[in-house]
Design an enzyme around this catalytic site. Structure first.
Site, PDB file in Angstrom:
ATOM      1  CE1 TYR A  18     130.542 -33.768  54.858  1.00  0.00           C
ATOM      2  CE2 TYR A  18     132.840 -33.698  54.193  1.00  0.00           C
ATOM      3  CZ  TYR A  18     131.573 -34.222  54.064  1.00  0.00           C
ATOM      4  OH  TYR A  18     131.327 -35.212  53.138  1.00  0.00           O
ATOM      5  N   GLY A  43     119.872 -36.602  46.564  1.00  0.00           N
ATOM      6  CA  GLY A  43     121.240 -36.133  46.396  1.00  0.00           C
ATOM      7  C   GLY A  43     121.916 -36.785  45.199  1.00  0.00           C
ATOM      8  CB  ALA A  98     125.927 -36.698  54.006  1.00  0.00           C
TER       9      ALA A  98
END
Length: 298
Positions: free
Chosen positions: A124, A10, A59
């Site tokens: 989220y 990421g 995440a």
């Protein structure tokens, strides 16, 4: 010091893998090596590696899709980090974890401090807050960095998308009623490195939550206008000038997940603890542009 970095591929994980290398031995794993959606397998990976520090940059970040993938978001953002914290406690290892401004509802008129009440507006944010609580309840040594509006070189970020749209359109409409601070993955990694240096000293930071964001504030509209203006100044051929970036309210772009209008985070606690200053968001954005734009446009 042995560091186990999760979420290697990421934006933040990539920056961490590059910048933390001088601090010790690094094992950096992507989803194929350590899947946050598999808490039991995750704990086995950590137990096998026996790190001194776990740095979790993984995440579930698809904010709108999380509204329909609640279980997966819960696994990755809450159950996985909770498992990491429990095994960290057993190993007496530190856990560094990253959270979000989306744990707040954005109704406060001032920047949020770490102790402000949380009230996520979307799945989220709710799952990221659940992850914070799970880590706190596990009793491990931990640092949770809440950050906002993360950017990095690559295609999947706001800067790259705005530049791409500005090449093909005559005008852009960008939301102007959400306020925050664009923050680079590199800055997050640099602050993490500074925190790790302090952990390695005899004055580690107290466990807890710290806000980590670039200084200053802007709207998405101000952010887009700045990026386009700077790119044009560097000679990038864009059809849209800054004055044709039009401000619109959030209601102009309905989405499954609600976003907070105020994403400003007070970084006083972090700056005091580490004895550091944080760059203005504009300077931080320039660093990403330097890496994103071709050499000939600088």
């Amino acid at each position: 010091m042995k560091l186990l970095i999760l979420g290697r591929d990421g934006q933040v994980g990539t920056a961490l893998t590059q910048l933390l290398a001088p601090l010790g031995t690094i094992v950096a794993l992507g989803r194929d090596g350590a899947d946050l959606a598999n808490p039991d397998g995750l704990a086995r990976v950590v137990d096998r590696e026996q790190p001194d520090v776990i740095v979790n940059a993984g995440a579930y970040t698809a904010v709108d899709r999380a509204e329909s993938e609640t279980e997966l978001a819960q696994l990755v953002n809450a159950d996985g980090p909770g498992a990491l914290a429990r095994v960290a406690a057993e190993l007496d290892a530190w856990l560094i974890h990253y959270s979000t401004d989306y744990v707040f509802d954005g109704e406060k008129s001032e920047p949020y401090v770490e102790d402000d009440a949380t009230a996520p507006l979307n799945v989220y944010g709710a799952t990221k807050r659940a992850g914070e609580l799970a880590i706190g309840e596990a009793g491990s040594k931990h640092l949770i960095f809440r950050t906002s509006w993360v950017h990095a070189p690559g295609r999947n970020n706001f800067i790259a998308k705005i530049l791409s749209l500005a090449q093909s359109r005559d005008e852009l409409k960008v939301i102007d009623d959400q306020i925050g601070a664009p923050t680079s993955a590199r800055l997050i990694a640099e602050v993490t490195a500074r925190a790790l240096e302090q952990i390695a000293s005899d004055r580690p930071l107290p466990s807890g939550i710290y806000h980590l964001a670039a200084a200053g504030e802007t709207s998405w509209h101000g952010y887009a206008s700045y990026v386009i203006g700077e790119a044009r100044r560097r000679g990038v051929p864009l059809r849209v000038p800054p004055e044709r970036v039009l401000p619109v309210p959030s209601t102009a772009f309905p989405s499954p997940a609600r976003r907070p209008h105020n994403s400003r985070l007070s970084t006083h606690k972090l700056r005091t603890a580490l004895g550091i200053d944080l760059p203005d968001w504009q300077a931080d954005v320039l660093g990403t542009l330097d890496n994103l734009l071709p050499e000939t446009t600088r």
